[in-house]
Design an enzyme around this catalytic site. Structure first.
Site, PDB file in Angstrom:
ATOM      1  N   LYS A  10       0.014   4.177  -0.357  1.00 43.40           N
ATOM      2  CA  LYS A  10      -0.543   5.501   0.210  1.00 43.40           C
ATOM      3  C   LYS A  10      -0.306   6.582  -0.961  1.00 43.40           C
ATOM      4  O   LYS A  10      -0.220   6.577  -1.900  1.00 43.40           O
ATOM      5  CB  LYS A  10       0.056   5.838   1.586  1.00 43.40           C
ATOM      6  CG  LYS A  10      -0.325   4.380   2.515  1.00 43.40           C
ATOM      7  CD  LYS A  10       0.196   4.768   3.694  1.00 43.40           C
ATOM      8  CE  LYS A  10      -0.175   3.233   4.742  1.00 43.40           C
ATOM      9  NZ  LYS A  10       0.085   3.437   5.948  1.00 43.40           N
ATOM     10  N   SER A  62       3.521  -2.045  10.218  1.00 40.65           N
ATOM     11  CA  SER A  62       4.989  -2.148  10.530  1.00 40.65           C
ATOM     12  C   SER A  62       5.540  -3.405  10.153  1.00 40.65           C
ATOM     13  O   SER A  62       6.498  -4.026  10.863  1.00 40.65           O
ATOM     14  CB  SER A  62       5.371  -1.588  11.825  1.00 40.65           C
ATOM     15  OG  SER A  62       4.926  -0.353  12.143  1.00 40.65           O
ATOM     16  N   GLU A 121      -6.888   4.992   7.685  1.00 37.69           N
ATOM     17  CA  GLU A 121      -6.529   6.397   7.353  1.00 37.69           C
ATOM     18  C   GLU A 121      -7.863   6.893   6.577  1.00 37.69           C
ATOM     19  O   GLU A 121      -7.958   8.069   6.798  1.00 37.69           O
ATOM     20  CB  GLU A 121      -5.125   6.387   6.463  1.00 37.69           C
ATOM     21  CG  GLU A 121      -4.007   6.207   7.376  1.00 37.69           C
ATOM     22  CD  GLU A 121      -2.763   5.738   6.781  1.00 37.69           C
ATOM     23  OE1 GLU A 121      -2.773   5.635   5.680  1.00 37.69           O
ATOM     24  OE2 GLU A 121      -1.662   5.212   7.332  1.00 37.69           O
ATOM     25  N   GLU A 167      -5.241  -4.688  10.613  1.00 34.10           N
ATOM     26  CA  GLU A 167      -4.356  -3.654  10.868  1.00 34.10           C
ATOM     27  C   GLU A 167      -4.523  -2.908  11.962  1.00 34.10           C
ATOM     28  O   GLU A 167      -5.384  -1.898  12.127  1.00 34.10           O
ATOM     29  CB  GLU A 167      -4.047  -2.644   9.580  1.00 34.10           C
ATOM     30  CG  GLU A 167      -4.156  -3.357   8.476  1.00 34.10           C
ATOM     31  CD  GLU A 167      -3.296  -2.277   7.417  1.00 34.10           C
ATOM     32  OE1 GLU A 167      -2.321  -2.455   6.921  1.00 34.10           O
ATOM     33  OE2 GLU A 167      -3.946  -1.528   7.076  1.00 34.10           O
ATOM     34  N   ASN A 183       0.882  -1.100   0.047  1.00 33.33           N
ATOM     35  CA  ASN A 183       0.073   0.097   0.012  1.00 33.33           C
ATOM     36  C   ASN A 183       0.863   1.277  -0.024  1.00 33.33           C
ATOM     37  O   ASN A 183       1.303   1.631   1.091  1.00 33.33           O
ATOM     38  CB  ASN A 183      -0.850   0.007   1.389  1.00 33.33           C
ATOM     39  CG  ASN A 183      -1.783   1.085   1.468  1.00 33.33           C
ATOM     40  OD1 ASN A 183      -1.742   2.046   0.435  1.00 33.33           O
ATOM     41  ND2 ASN A 183      -2.322   1.505   2.540  1.00 33.33           N
ATOM     42  N   GLY A 224       2.431   2.551  10.521  1.00 34.11           N
ATOM     43  CA  GLY A 224       3.850   3.523  10.496  1.00 34.11           C
ATOM     44  C   GLY A 224       4.434   4.027  11.642  1.00 34.11           C
ATOM     45  O   GLY A 224       5.191   5.108  11.716  1.00 34.11           O
ATOM     46  N   HIS A 266      -9.429   1.350   4.683  1.00 39.21           N
ATOM     47  CA  HIS A 266      -8.171   1.657   5.375  1.00 39.21           C
ATOM     48  C   HIS A 266      -8.494   2.481   6.630  1.00 39.21           C
ATOM     49  O   HIS A 266      -8.994   3.324   6.289  1.00 39.21           O
ATOM     50  CB  HIS A 266      -7.227   2.064   4.285  1.00 39.21           C
ATOM     51  CG  HIS A 266      -5.772   2.034   4.952  1.00 39.21           C
ATOM     52  ND1 HIS A 266      -5.342   3.064   5.846  1.00 39.21           N
ATOM     53  CD2 HIS A 266      -4.704   0.953   5.107  1.00 39.21           C
ATOM     54  CE1 HIS A 266      -4.088   2.694   6.487  1.00 39.21           C
ATOM     55  NE2 HIS A 266      -3.635   1.460   5.692  1.00 39.21           N
TER      56      HIS A 266
HETATM   57  P1  PGA Z   1       3.050   0.374   7.602  1.00 43.07           P
HETATM   58  O1  PGA Z   1       1.633   0.636   6.840  1.00 43.07           O
HETATM   59  O2  PGA Z   1       3.535  -0.829   7.040  1.00 43.07           O
HETATM   60  O3  PGA Z   1       3.892   1.586   7.127  1.00 43.07           O
HETATM   61  O4  PGA Z   1       2.656   0.434   8.978  1.00 43.07           O
HETATM   62  C1  PGA Z   1       0.670  -0.530   6.696  1.00 43.07           C
HETATM   63  C2  PGA Z   1      -0.745   0.236   6.143  1.00 43.07           C
HETATM   64  O5  PGA Z   1      -1.164   1.204   6.694  1.00 43.07           O
HETATM   65  O6  PGA Z   1      -1.343  -0.684   5.382  1.00 43.07           O
END
Ligand code: PGA
Length: 243
Positions: free
Chosen positions: A10, A205, A95, A160, A8, A166, A93
């Site tokens: 983003k 992460s 976000e 998640e 992903n 992140g 997601h």
């Molecule tokens: P990350 O993001 O691996 O940077 O923690 C995962 C995601 O939001 O899909």
């Protein structure tokens, strides 16, 4: 079932960066034991799909609208994603749930639209840190599954935990095992025997260094990778840890 390693990106990836990420994937994907998917921003889908054409790497979007077309400024339909070369889409997601106030019912409507347009959906669920501290994670994730998955759902679910995205913090293997088992049981209750075959990705992460142990946890059907999917060698390092 083959594990799915999904990247992903983003809101990252100008043209040069996009081609630098996917060109090495094109060559290496054929030898992997897992399925590989990249989800660039909308503006890079056609570029990425044309570089990856004929390879084992699939392309997906990061969101779509519920409608087929019409007066929705700034939105993208599932049919448009298909037309640009995508076969997958990430929906719900955290976000988008946070930044765009997406509700479970909206995510369910988007999931239906994606399937109707021939896309495979990855529906994301996960609790916040405060919800985990309050030991509400099963209630929250159970509610998201009940509200976001349409009847007959046959896509992919991604767990998640919001606090692991992140942040460099990953859930422990025990937390992942408990949640993935809970999700599996919930899917079977909700969807019947078909719930046994749904891949449940872990995200938050994931790095080459922790991928092997996370991907070995029962009911983990792959990974949804943010930051580490922006570097080909890291993303491939995770994919090589898949079984
Ligand atoms: P990350 O993001 O691996 O940077 O923690 C995962 C995601 O939001 O899909």
């Amino acid at each position: 079932m083959r594990q799915l390693i999904a990247g992903n990106w983003k809101m990252n990836g100008l043209r040069e960066e996009a081609s630098a990420i996917v060109t090495p994937l094109r060559l290496d994907a054929a030898d992997l034991a897992c399925d590989l998917l990249v989800c660039p921003p909308f503006t890079q889908i056609m570029t990425v799909a044309s570089i990856l054409a004929g390879s084992a790497v699939a392309v997906g979007g990061q969101d779509c609208h519920t409608g087929e077309k019409g007066a929705h400024t700034g939105d993208i339909s599932a049919a448009m994603l298909r037309d640009a070369g995508a076969t997958w889409v990430i929906l719900g997601h955290s976000e988008r749930r946070q930044d765009h106030h997406e509700s479970d019912s909206l995510i369910q409507a988007k999931t239906k639209a994606a399937v109707a347009a021939g896309l495979s959906p990855i529906v994301c669920v996960g609790e916040t840190e405060a919800q985990r501290v309050a030991a509400d994670q099963n209630k929250v994730v159970g509610g998201q599954l009940a509200g976001s998955l349409p009847p007959g759902f046959a896509g992919v679910v991604a767990y998640e935990p919001v606090w692991a995205i992140g942040t460099g913090k990953t859930a422990t293997e025990a937390d992942v095992a408990a949640m993935h088992l809970f999700i599996r049981e919930t899917l079977v209750k909700q969807l019947g025997p078909a719930g046994e075959t749904i891949r449940i990705l872990y995200g938050g992460s994931v790095r080459p260094a922790n991928a092997g142990s996370l991907l070995a946890v029962p009911h983990v059907g792959g990974a949804l990778v943010g930051g580490a999917s922006l570097k080909a060698e890291e993303f491939l390092g995770i994919a090589k840890a898949a079984t």
